[in-house]
Design an enzyme around this catalytic site. Structure first.
Site, PDB file in Angstrom:
ATOM      1  N   GLY A  22     -59.499 -64.136  -3.587  1.00 49.54           N
ATOM      2  CA  GLY A  22     -60.832 -64.010  -2.950  1.00 49.54           C
ATOM      3  C   GLY A  22     -61.248 -65.321  -2.331  1.00 49.54           C
ATOM      4  N   ARG A  26     -58.938 -71.535  -3.493  1.00 47.60           N
ATOM      5  CA  ARG A  26     -57.766 -71.070  -4.392  1.00 47.60           C
ATOM      6  C   ARG A  26     -56.917 -70.862  -3.555  1.00 47.60           C
ATOM      7  NH1 ARG A  26     -59.414 -66.658  -8.387  1.00 47.60           N
ATOM      8  NH2 ARG A  26     -60.487 -68.491  -9.137  1.00 47.60           N
ATOM      9  N   ARG A  44     -63.977 -67.170   9.198  1.00 47.35           N
ATOM     10  CA  ARG A  44     -65.048 -66.524   8.154  1.00 47.35           C
ATOM     11  C   ARG A  44     -64.411 -66.742   6.813  1.00 47.35           C
ATOM     12  NH1 ARG A  44     -66.780 -60.383  10.647  1.00 47.35           N
ATOM     13  NH2 ARG A  44     -66.849 -61.318  12.767  1.00 47.35           N
ATOM     14  N   ARG A  87     -52.445 -59.825  -5.429  1.00 45.28           N
ATOM     15  CA  ARG A  87     -53.718 -60.160  -5.697  1.00 45.28           C
ATOM     16  C   ARG A  87     -53.645 -61.080  -6.860  1.00 45.28           C
ATOM     17  NH1 ARG A  87     -58.828 -61.210  -6.026  1.00 45.28           N
ATOM     18  NH2 ARG A  87     -60.170 -60.169  -7.654  1.00 45.28           N
ATOM     19  N   GLU A 183     -61.823 -55.722  -6.059  1.00 53.28           N
ATOM     20  CA  GLU A 183     -61.261 -55.701  -4.783  1.00 53.28           C
ATOM     21  C   GLU A 183     -59.904 -54.987  -5.103  1.00 53.28           C
ATOM     22  OE1 GLU A 183     -63.633 -59.279  -4.471  1.00 53.28           O
ATOM     23  OE2 GLU A 183     -61.774 -58.759  -5.570  1.00 53.28           O
ATOM     24  N   ASP A 205     -62.427 -64.167 -17.046  1.00 54.97           N
ATOM     25  CA  ASP A 205     -63.126 -65.422 -17.003  1.00 54.97           C
ATOM     26  C   ASP A 205     -64.867 -65.058 -17.870  1.00 54.97           C
ATOM     27  OD1 ASP A 205     -64.455 -63.519 -15.344  1.00 54.97           O
ATOM     28  OD2 ASP A 205     -64.356 -64.790 -13.493  1.00 54.97           O
TER      29      ASP A 205
END
Length: 240
Positions: A22, A26, A44, A87, A183, A205
């Site tokens: 995301g 990162r 973007r 991901r 996502e 987290d």
């Protein structure tokens, strides 16, 4: 040279493997682990790098927060010829067995977001590729993560903070869902539609029920888990 309209990269520059996340920062941190890393574009929320890891050429691409914008990224990766996607993300725990700092390999995703309902019927499953899942799981076991390693179903939702409508976290917790994020369902559905194989590894987290009060993803234990999942994703890519 014809650039992809959103990612703003030339498909000819893209390898057939990509790690997605995301956060654009990162993405840069992951790319720093690659040999000969080059940033192709930053448009973007979409930041794209290419490089090699242990001889395997791959891309690292950020997709922002939420399924609609992330799906745009996944669609354009498919158009660019990417065929394997992992991901690397964070999630809130739904399992008492897996605390902050643990890693979860998502085998499938509950489709509680709005995007995929506009792509496929509601009965269509959002499922990870089995080879990608197994490579991620084995790499996670070797990663030295500060918490436990889990493998199972995760929940994808649009809502992050709560409103006046009760969120379904407890229902899915009782059903054995391990974690919630924003996502993965979009990734799995787009991958299945466009002929890609996909998987996801998630660093926990915090507890999903505590987002509204005291949420802090910047603790050392979370950073250690994110570092471990990045290394696991890179290692998995070399085995696929």
């Amino acid at each position: 040279m014809t650039l992809l309209p959103i990612l703003r990269v030339d498909p000819a520059d893209m390898p057939d493997r990509a790690i997605v996340c995301g956060d654009p920062f990162r993405a840069a941190a992951i790319a720093a682990k690659l040999a000969d890393a080059v940033e192709l574009a930053h448009a973007r929320e979409y930041r794209t790098f290419v490089g090699t890891y242990e001889g395997v050429r791959l891309a690292v691409v950020s997709h922002g927060v939420g399924s609609p914008g992330a799906a745009v990224c996944f669609e354009e990766l498919a158009k660019a010829g990417v065929r394997t996607v992992i991901r690397v993300g964070t999630a809130g725990s739904l399992s008492p067995e897996h605390k902050t700092g643990s890693l979860i390999i998502s085998t499938a995703a509950v489709r509680e977001e709005g995007l995929t309902k506009q792509l496929v019927p509601i009965a269509f499953p959002a499922v990870a590729d089995s080879a990608v899942t197994e490579a991620l799981y084995q790499a996670a076991l070797e990663s030295g993560a500060p918490g436990s390693i889990g493998k199972g179903v995760t929940l994808t939702m649009d809502a992050f903070f709560s409103g006046v409508v009760e969120l379904p976290h407890e229902t899915y917790r009782r059903a054995g869902v391990l974690a919630v994020e924003m996502e993965v369902a979009a990734l799995y559905v787009v991958a299945m539609l466009r002929g890609m194989r996909a998987g996801a590894i998630l660093a926990l987290d915090g507890d999903s029920t505590a987002v509204d009060e005291g949420y802090n993803p910047h603790r050392d234990i979370v950073g250690e888990a994110v570092e471990a999942e990045i290394n696991a994703a890179l290692r998995a890519m070399t085995r696929l």
